[in-house]
Motif scaffolding. Structure first.
Motif, PDB file in Angstrom:
ATOM      1  N   SER A  24      90.681   7.384  44.022  1.00 50.62           N
ATOM      2  CA  SER A  24      90.427   8.288  42.904  1.00 50.62           C
ATOM      3  C   SER A  24      91.291   7.940  41.695  1.00 50.62           C
ATOM      4  O   SER A  24      90.813   7.890  40.562  1.00 50.62           O
ATOM      5  CB  SER A  24      90.686   9.730  43.351  1.00 50.62           C
ATOM      6  N   ASP A  25      92.577   7.698  41.943  1.00 53.33           N
ATOM      7  CA  ASP A  25      93.490   7.340  40.854  1.00 53.33           C
ATOM      8  C   ASP A  25      93.052   6.039  40.190  1.00 53.33           C
ATOM      9  O   ASP A  25      93.029   5.931  38.961  1.00 53.33           O
ATOM     10  CB  ASP A  25      94.922   7.195  41.364  1.00 53.33           C
ATOM     11  N   THR A  77      89.840   6.585  38.112  1.00 54.81           N
ATOM     12  CA  THR A  77      90.119   7.235  36.829  1.00 54.81           C
ATOM     13  C   THR A  77      90.570   6.204  35.804  1.00 54.81           C
ATOM     14  O   THR A  77      90.126   6.195  34.665  1.00 54.81           O
ATOM     15  CB  THR A  77      91.206   8.315  36.995  1.00 54.81           C
ATOM     16  N   THR A 117      96.782  10.995  32.631  1.00 53.05           N
ATOM     17  CA  THR A 117      95.495  11.581  32.992  1.00 53.05           C
ATOM     18  C   THR A 117      95.599  12.629  34.088  1.00 53.05           C
ATOM     19  O   THR A 117      94.642  13.307  34.376  1.00 53.05           O
ATOM     20  CB  THR A 117      94.499  10.490  33.451  1.00 53.05           C
ATOM     21  N   LYS A 118      96.787  12.770  34.672  1.00 52.62           N
ATOM     22  CA  LYS A 118      96.974  13.731  35.761  1.00 52.62           C
ATOM     23  C   LYS A 118      98.155  14.648  35.448  1.00 52.62           C
ATOM     24  O   LYS A 118      99.101  14.242  34.812  1.00 52.62           O
ATOM     25  CB  LYS A 118      97.245  13.015  37.073  1.00 52.62           C
TER      26      LYS A 118
END
Length: 98
Positions: A58-59, A62, A93-94
């Motif tokens: 997922s990371d 992204t 982004t997180k």
């Protein structure tokens, strides 16, 4: 994502830690994917369990789906610059660290 290859295996295949590697290719290669060829970046991924495996994918997803970030990455020349850039992009982004 276009220009990226992501070799990885299931966590039970022997991973001892969560890790990622990156090879930026001087010359593009085709892996046989009409959608993603030619490839300039190869990210290797290992994870110790299903949860960390999914989180790492997922990371990376992204990061890789942002064309500007990916283009910038390909144009960096030094390992330290590349590591710092990936860290900055992933953390901007997180809300929490990965």
């Amino acid at each position: 994502a276009k220009g990226i290859a992501l070799p990885h295996a299931k966590p039970e295949a022997g991973s001892k830690e969560v890790g990622m590697s990156l090879v930026i290719l001087k010359n593009e290669i085709c892996f046989g994917s009409k959608q993603n060829d030619p490839v300039r970046a190869v990210f290797g991924l290992c994870a110790v369990d299903g949860s960390s495996h999914i989180q790492a994918l997922s990371d990376l997803g992204t990061f890789a789906m942002d064309e500007q970030s990916f283009h910038t990455l390909l144009n960096l020349n030094e390992t330290k610059q590349i590591m710092n850039y990936i860290y900055e992009v992933c953390h901007s982004t997180k809300k929490e660290e990965f």
